[in-house]
Motif scaffolding. Structure first.
Motif, PDB file in Angstrom:
ATOM      1  N   VAL A   1       0.831  -1.209   0.000  1.00 44.44           N
ATOM      2  CA  VAL A   1       0.000   0.000   0.000  1.00 44.44           C
ATOM      3  C   VAL A   1       0.865   1.259   0.000  1.00 44.44           C
ATOM      4  CG1 VAL A   1      -1.951  -1.104   1.167  1.00 44.44           C
ATOM      5  CG2 VAL A   1      -0.156   0.000   2.517  1.00 44.44           C
ATOM      6  N   MET A   2       0.213   2.365  -0.326  1.00 44.23           N
ATOM      7  CA  MET A   2       0.828   3.688  -0.204  1.00 44.23           C
ATOM      8  C   MET A   2       0.576   4.217   1.210  1.00 44.23           C
ATOM      9  SD  MET A   2       2.211   4.502  -3.168  1.00 44.23           S
ATOM     10  CE  MET A   2       2.371   6.290  -3.014  1.00 44.23           C
ATOM     11  N   PHE A   3       1.480   5.032   1.704  1.00 40.02           N
ATOM     12  CA  PHE A   3       1.349   5.582   3.056  1.00 40.02           C
ATOM     13  C   PHE A   3       0.108   6.464   3.166  1.00 40.02           C
ATOM     14  CE2 PHE A   3       3.237   8.355   6.564  1.00 40.02           C
ATOM     15  CZ  PHE A   3       2.958   7.413   7.547  1.00 40.02           C
ATOM     16  N   ASP A   4      -0.295   7.096   2.060  1.00 43.78           N
ATOM     17  CA  ASP A   4      -1.498   7.936   2.068  1.00 43.78           C
ATOM     18  C   ASP A   4      -2.705   7.136   2.534  1.00 43.78           C
ATOM     19  OD1 ASP A   4       0.463   8.559  -0.005  1.00 43.78           O
ATOM     20  OD2 ASP A   4      -0.784  10.302  -0.445  1.00 43.78           O
ATOM     21  N   VAL A   5      -2.817   5.885   2.030  1.00 42.76           N
ATOM     22  CA  VAL A   5      -3.955   5.034   2.376  1.00 42.76           C
ATOM     23  C   VAL A   5      -3.917   4.688   3.861  1.00 42.76           C
ATOM     24  CG1 VAL A   5      -5.049   2.798   1.929  1.00 42.76           C
ATOM     25  CG2 VAL A   5      -4.021   4.088   0.043  1.00 42.76           C
TER      26      VAL A   5
ATOM     27  N   HIS B   1       3.168  -5.553   4.222  1.00 41.27           N
ATOM     28  CA  HIS B   1       4.519  -6.073   3.986  1.00 41.27           C
ATOM     29  C   HIS B   1       5.342  -5.144   3.097  1.00 41.27           C
ATOM     30  CE1 HIS B   1       4.011 -10.271   5.574  1.00 41.27           C
ATOM     31  NE2 HIS B   1       2.740  -9.879   5.504  1.00 41.27           N
ATOM     32  N   HIS B   2       4.675  -4.320   2.283  1.00 44.20           N
ATOM     33  CA  HIS B   2       5.360  -3.408   1.362  1.00 44.20           C
ATOM     34  C   HIS B   2       4.689  -2.041   1.468  1.00 44.20           C
ATOM     35  CE1 HIS B   2       6.289  -2.166  -3.085  1.00 44.20           C
ATOM     36  NE2 HIS B   2       7.026  -1.497  -2.201  1.00 44.20           N
ATOM     37  N   LEU B   3       5.502  -1.017   1.767  1.00 48.39           N
ATOM     38  CA  LEU B   3       4.975   0.332   1.964  1.00 48.39           C
ATOM     39  C   LEU B   3       5.740   1.325   1.102  1.00 48.39           C
ATOM     40  CD1 LEU B   3       2.996   2.064   3.719  1.00 48.39           C
ATOM     41  CD2 LEU B   3       4.924   2.444   5.272  1.00 48.39           C
ATOM     42  N   GLU B   4       5.013   2.253   0.468  1.00 47.15           N
ATOM     43  CA  GLU B   4       5.617   3.312  -0.330  1.00 47.15           C
ATOM     44  C   GLU B   4       5.314   4.661   0.307  1.00 47.15           C
ATOM     45  OE1 GLU B   4       5.149   3.228  -4.596  1.00 47.15           O
ATOM     46  OE2 GLU B   4       4.535   1.122  -4.507  1.00 47.15           O
TER      47      GLU B   4
ATOM     48  N   THR C   1       9.412  -4.650   2.954  1.00 49.21           N
ATOM     49  CA  THR C   1       9.921  -3.823   1.861  1.00 49.21           C
ATOM     50  C   THR C   1       9.434  -2.392   2.042  1.00 49.21           C
ATOM     51  OG1 THR C   1       9.846  -5.709   0.340  1.00 49.21           O
ATOM     52  CG2 THR C   1      10.001  -3.523  -0.646  1.00 49.21           C
ATOM     53  N   LEU C   2      10.363  -1.450   2.009  1.00 50.57           N
ATOM     54  CA  LEU C   2      10.031  -0.038   2.194  1.00 50.57           C
ATOM     55  C   LEU C   2      10.657   0.789   1.083  1.00 50.57           C
ATOM     56  CD1 LEU C   2       8.899   2.360   3.827  1.00 50.57           C
ATOM     57  CD2 LEU C   2      11.006   2.312   5.193  1.00 50.57           C
ATOM     58  N   ASP C   3       9.831   1.525   0.335  1.00 53.87           N
ATOM     59  CA  ASP C   3      10.294   2.493  -0.662  1.00 53.87           C
ATOM     60  C   ASP C   3      10.031   3.876  -0.087  1.00 53.87           C
ATOM     61  OD1 ASP C   3      10.842   0.372  -2.339  1.00 53.87           O
ATOM     62  OD2 ASP C   3       8.890   0.457  -3.320  1.00 53.87           O
ATOM     63  N   PHE C   4      11.097   4.580   0.265  1.00 49.73           N
ATOM     64  CA  PHE C   4      10.976   5.822   1.030  1.00 49.73           C
ATOM     65  C   PHE C   4      11.573   6.982   0.263  1.00 49.73           C
ATOM     66  CE2 PHE C   4      11.827   8.867   4.397  1.00 49.73           C
ATOM     67  CZ  PHE C   4      10.732   8.715   5.238  1.00 49.73           C
TER      68      PHE C   4
END
Length: 492
Positions: A49-53, A91-94, A123-126
């Motif tokens: 998911v996106m952090f906005d959500v 598990h995966h955050l943007e 997994t983190l895309d920051f």
């Protein structure tokens, strides 16, 4: 529906497999069916998911006129309770830059200063102020991408955050810093120390000008590092080329299989011919875009890598420097390229050069026979300086017939000449992608008819033209017509 079918649709593992192939809208519906379905559908919906959500779980948010997201009110205990019911599934955050007001991170830090707010995050895309990264990192994190679209000078805590990474993410196996604006106060020794503190690292991306000998030497001891990639060096830093190390110790890079660096050909040849070079490379990519490079240095590099790495499976050489003075350029002939034919195990080969490769049909036959396992082949399909191609469309027939595993082909051909005859017993192509790059064309009809006779219907055709070249734009429109004609025939 039978009773056994109904029971099967209560098995979590089976439901999870089914829901993986469902659209998000369908999984929203599935989550409302029953408790078992809800759990598995939500597992899929919230896995990435996106952090906005996520922030919407903590209370109402709004975007200000400048575009960043801000809480309408401070999150309350009930909001955090709702947040925790979903956060463990992620598990995966943007996290994207320019999306959040600083107060968002301040609220979280003040209420959850030490808690792992995403306990199963892997997994983190920051892309934001790296100073806030500590809110998301923990021991379970496996993959981390850090980039900063904001000026590093506006992120005063970047150095501290980077130095703390080994303490917070010791089991990290993938780290991408390739597009991070690393501030000047971070020294090479600092980054070397950080990387030494990540012993499980298998894949690493670095800015090209940070892969200096000191850091390369620090990485050389890594027991499990398999993939090392450096992004293209900025022109302002391209004068010294003090990249990688030319004096590695014995047993350096014991597990390195993939190396992707941005250096001149002469430097690359020096790196790969040193006594204690990495021994187990199966994939090598060289990006060289600045500095005047002679055909001799290009050929020297090809000879070195062909001699020292006979088991290489993937080779990409990007030397298409549009800024180089055309008067200083020398054409690349088959004499310089012939050592590549020693690499019989290649499955992928990509070559680029400012000028077209001087190849004739005999050379294509020799290349094709020497590379029986080739699956992806780009023979400089878009030279920086356009000229009349030496090859015609018959080269396509040759490659398809002699390379049965060929799946992707990029080639610069003269499509203005008569199309070759394709016999009924000719070997059908297995191509999924054909790129003709900047290939010239005059009449799309015979070309479309020829390609229909040799390409599978699912094959995608691409052309690459520069928007500033009038002749290119004409050719681009004609190749678009080829695609339309082939598509019309398929529909009929």
């Amino acid at each position: 529906m039978t009773f056994s079918q109904l029971r099967a649709l209560q098995i979590p593992e089976l439901l999870l497999r089914i829901f993986q192939f469902s659209e998000p809208e369908d999984n929203c519906t599935n989550a409302c069916v029953c408790k078992t379905w809800s759990n598995e559908a939500l597992t899929i919906l919230w896995r990435s998911v996106m952090f906005d959500v996520v922030l919407e779980l903590l209370g109402p948010t709004t975007r200000r006129a400048v575009g960043d997201l801000i809480f309408v009110r401070c999150p309350e205990p009930a909001d955090w309770s709702r947040f925790d019911r979903y956060a463990w599934r992620i598990h995966h955050l943007e996290v994207s830059w320019e999306s959040y007001h600083p107060s968002v991170f301040q609220h979280i830090a003040s209420i959850r200063p030490r808690a792992e707010i995403f306990p199963n995050l892997e997994t983190l895309d920051f892309d934001d102020d790296v100073g806030n990264i500590h809110l998301f990192t923990h021991a379970k994190l496996k993959s981390l991408t850090l980039q900063s679209s904001v000026n590093a000078g506006d992120c005063p805590h970047t150095k501290t955050a980077l130095l703390h990474l080994p303490l917070q993410t010791r089991h990290l196996d993938t780290l991408n810093l390739g597009y991070l604006l690393i501030p000047e106060e971070v020294a090479h020794s600092d980054l070397a120390s950080i990387l030494q503190g990540l012993p499980a690292l298998k894949t690493l991306w670095l800015p090209g000008d940070w892969l200096v000998p000191q850091i390369a030497d620090a990485l050389a001891w890594h027991p499990v590092l398999e993939c090392l990639v450096s992004t293209t060096i900025h022109p302002a830093h391209a004068t010294t080329w003090d990249v990688f190390s030319t004096s590695l110790n014995p047993h350096s890079f014991p597990s390195l299989k993939q190396l992707d660096i941005a250096v001149p050909f002469a430097r690359a040849a020096l790196l790969l011919s040193q006594t204690h070079r990495p021994r187990h490379l199966v994939s090598f990519t060289l990006k060289c875009y600045w500095g005047e490079e002679s055909v001799h240095s290009y050929a020297r590099f090809i000879n070195v890598i062909s001699s020292n790495y006979p088991k290489l499976e993937s080779l990409s050489i990007h030397g298409n420097d549009a800024k180089q003075d055309p008067a200083t350029l020398q054409p690349m002939t088959f004499i310089e390229l012939r050592p590549i034919t020693r690499l019989s195990g290649l499955t992928q080969l990509e070559l680029t050069h400012p000028l077209q490769l001087k190849l004739d049909p005999r050379h294509i036959i020799e290349i094709a026979k020497a590379l029986p396992a080739i699956e992806v082949l780009y023979l400089n399909d878009s030279p920086g300086i356009s000229s009349v191609p030496n090859l015609t469309m018959s080269a396509l027939v040759t490659l398809v017939s002699l390379c049965p595993k060929l799946d992707v082909l990029g080639i610069y051909v003269n499509a203005c000449t008569p199309m070759p005859h394709v016999s009924d017993d000719a070997t059908p192509a297995n191509l999924s992608i054909l790129s003709v790059g900047r290939s010239p064309i005059t009449d799309p009809r015979p070309v479309a008819h020829f390609l229909e006779s040799i390409l599978p219907k699912a094959c995608r055709l691409y052309s690459h033209m520069t928007q500033y070249d009038i002749e290119d734009r004409v050719h681009s429109r004609l190749w678009d017509l080829v695609k339309e004609m082939m598509h019309q025939t398929e529909e009929s």
